[in-house]
Design a protein around this motif. Structure first.
Motif, PDB file in Angstrom:
ATOM      1  N   ASN A 131       0.861  -1.180   0.000  1.00  0.00           N
ATOM      2  CA  ASN A 131       0.000   0.000   0.000  1.00  0.00           C
ATOM      3  C   ASN A 131       0.902   1.236   0.000  1.00  0.00           C
ATOM      4  OD1 ASN A 131      -1.915   1.965   0.254  1.00  0.00           O
ATOM      5  ND2 ASN A 131      -2.605   1.358   2.303  1.00  0.00           N
ATOM      6  N   TRP A 132       1.081   1.831  -1.161  1.00  0.00           N
ATOM      7  CA  TRP A 132       2.037   2.926  -1.292  1.00  0.00           C
ATOM      8  C   TRP A 132       1.587   4.181  -0.565  1.00  0.00           C
ATOM      9  CZ3 TRP A 132       6.719   1.822  -2.593  1.00  0.00           C
ATOM     10  CH2 TRP A 132       6.960   0.686  -3.385  1.00  0.00           C
ATOM     11  N   ALA A 133       0.298   4.293  -0.274  1.00  0.00           N
ATOM     12  CA  ALA A 133      -0.172   5.434   0.516  1.00  0.00           C
ATOM     13  C   ALA A 133       0.483   5.431   1.894  1.00  0.00           C
ATOM     14  CB  ALA A 133      -1.693   5.395   0.653  1.00  0.00           C
ATOM     15  N   ALA A 134       0.591   4.249   2.488  1.00  0.00           N
ATOM     16  CA  ALA A 134       1.234   4.143   3.800  1.00  0.00           C
ATOM     17  C   ALA A 134       2.719   4.431   3.711  1.00  0.00           C
ATOM     18  CB  ALA A 134       0.997   2.746   4.381  1.00  0.00           C
ATOM     19  N   VAL A 135       3.362   3.962   2.647  1.00  0.00           N
ATOM     20  CA  VAL A 135       4.802   4.187   2.482  1.00  0.00           C
ATOM     21  C   VAL A 135       5.089   5.674   2.309  1.00  0.00           C
ATOM     22  CG1 VAL A 135       6.807   3.723   1.032  1.00  0.00           C
ATOM     23  CG2 VAL A 135       5.152   1.895   1.497  1.00  0.00           C
ATOM     24  N   PHE A 136       4.289   6.353   1.461  1.00  0.00           N
ATOM     25  CA  PHE A 136       4.491   7.789   1.246  1.00  0.00           C
ATOM     26  C   PHE A 136       4.196   8.576   2.521  1.00  0.00           C
ATOM     27  CE2 PHE A 136       3.488   6.886  -3.433  1.00  0.00           C
ATOM     28  CZ  PHE A 136       4.833   6.793  -3.741  1.00  0.00           C
ATOM     29  N   ALA A 137       3.125   8.198   3.231  1.00  0.00           N
ATOM     30  CA  ALA A 137       2.777   8.888   4.470  1.00  0.00           C
ATOM     31  C   ALA A 137       3.866   8.689   5.526  1.00  0.00           C
ATOM     32  CB  ALA A 137       1.443   8.372   4.999  1.00  0.00           C
ATOM     33  N   MET A 138       4.439   7.499   5.548  1.00  0.00           N
ATOM     34  CA  MET A 138       5.532   7.241   6.474  1.00  0.00           C
ATOM     35  C   MET A 138       6.735   8.128   6.149  1.00  0.00           C
ATOM     36  SD  MET A 138       7.452   3.613   7.262  1.00  0.00           S
ATOM     37  CE  MET A 138       8.974   3.556   8.229  1.00  0.00           C
ATOM     38  N   ALA A 139       7.037   8.272   4.859  1.00  0.00           N
ATOM     39  CA  ALA A 139       8.159   9.113   4.440  1.00  0.00           C
ATOM     40  C   ALA A 139       7.935  10.567   4.843  1.00  0.00           C
ATOM     41  CB  ALA A 139       8.366   9.004   2.935  1.00  0.00           C
ATOM     42  N   ILE A 140       6.702  11.055   4.692  1.00  0.00           N
ATOM     43  CA  ILE A 140       6.375  12.422   5.091  1.00  0.00           C
ATOM     44  C   ILE A 140       6.536  12.597   6.601  1.00  0.00           C
ATOM     45  CG2 ILE A 140       4.492  14.106   5.251  1.00  0.00           C
ATOM     46  CD1 ILE A 140       3.459  12.960   2.573  1.00  0.00           C
TER      47      ILE A 140
END
Length: 350
Positions: free
Chosen positions: A307-316
């Motif tokens: 789930n790339w939404a979680a990966v991007f949110a984690m990066a932010i």
């Protein structure tokens, strides 16, 4: 591991699992060195023999052996020792007050404090040592009987962790504040004058490292390595124990390493905070506390892949935390949680 799959995806869960494993392995080595130091001082006190390297290697392999048995390897050790631990801490608490009462009043109680960034930074350091357990609560609750509900689970965790944590924290704070000593072995041993009680205290410290390591610093990374590399638990537990040797704990316990250790906690907290925020938003806000448990174990089901939404949110969240490293865990929560929420709005529900 499993509770993160709805948010990160079946394969994506390996990212937070491996991130969680790094501090666990480092703390495994650090606490093993502390326990070995306690055993070494017992040997030196009773027999005049001192060789901390020998005790560290032996102590580490003892823990690896117990780790192979998982939770069941220390279940009765925990049950028998819990009363002894609390009793020892209560004794040390009052012993420290009697021994360093004036110094504690001068250096701690009567000192003006602040509710600013230093205060929140200090609370974050303490919180983030235990935030690792927050991310792995399912690794512990899976061993509970089915009739143990949420209220009883909270009561079990609170009664088993909070009293010992508070007493140990208070004792360490009082002795270090009164004497300026930061070495955990010297801090706790200085709280006891009687030779017999000193030996018992040191054995308690070693015992505490064993139980804490196996529960908090072996099982979670072992499960992570099992999933990533498809190996058995016994092999994974041994690998975690061997990796702990490579953390060079003898360097971490030095006085000059205190600042570096704080930096390490702040850094890994920058990664753990976003994971926590994403899991909370996913479970409580997006899924309304409703999950299909069977789908959590279906690799080709709705949670497959990443789930790339979680990966991007984690990066932010990580970026925000690193910008405010002194309070990294706190600073990461809102950016990660809000980013995940809004990113998920444009994705199909699972």
């Amino acid at each position: 591991m499993e509770q993160a799959r709805p948010a990160f995806g079946f394969a994506g869960t390996r990212l937070p699992a491996l991130v969680r494993s790094v501090p666990a392995i480092v703390w495994f080595g650090f606490q093993s060195w502390i326990g070995a130091g306690a055993l070494n001082l017992v040997s030196e006190t009773l027999f005049g023999y001192s060789n901390i390297v020998v005790f560290f290697v032996g102590f580490q392999f003892l823990q690896i052996g117990l780790s192979v048995l998982g939770f069941h390897g220390i279940k009765w050790l925990e049950n028998i020792g819990s009363v002894f631990i609390i009793g020892s801490l209560i004794y040390m608490f009052f012993s420290v007050i009697g021994k360093y009462g004036d110094e504690i009043s001068t250096n701690l109680i009567n000192v003006e404090g602040t509710w600013g960034a230093p205060f929140w930074g200090a609370t974050m350091l303490f919180l983030c040592i235990y935030s690792t357990m927050m991310l792995n609560v399912s690794d512990y609750s899976r061993e509970l009987r089915h009739n143990v509900g949420p209220v009883r689970q909270v009561a079990i965790y609170a009664n088993s962790i909070l009293p010992a944590t508070l007493f140990m924290g208070l004792i360490g704070l009082m002795v270090s504040g009164a004497t300026g000593e930061v070495d955990p072995i010297k801090v706790f041993s200085s709280a006891v004058d009687n030779k017999l009680l000193l030996v018992i205290t040191l054995l308690f410290i070693a015992f505490a490292q064993v139980t804490t390591n196996i529960l908090n610093n072996v099982v979670p990374p072992a499960y992570a390595l099992m999933d990533v590399f498809k190996i058995e638990f016994k092999t994974s537990a041994v690998l975690v124990g061997l990796l702990a040797f490579a953390t060079f704990p003898w360097e971490l316990v030095k006085d000059e390493s205190a600042a570096g250790l704080n930096l390490f906690i702040q850094t890994y907290s920058a990664f753990l905070g976003p994971i926590f925020a994403i899991l909370v938003v996913d479970y409580f806000v997006l899924r309304k506390q409703t999950l299909d448990l069977e789908k959590l174990y279906d690799e080709d089901g709705p949670y497959k892949g990443v789930n790339w939404a979680a990966v991007f949110a984690m990066a932010i969240g990580v970026l925000a935390a690193l910008l405010f490293s002194g309070i990294s865990w706190y600073a990461s929560l809102l950016p990660a949680g809000l980013s995940y929420y809004f990113l998920m709005q444009g994705m199909p529900s699972a």
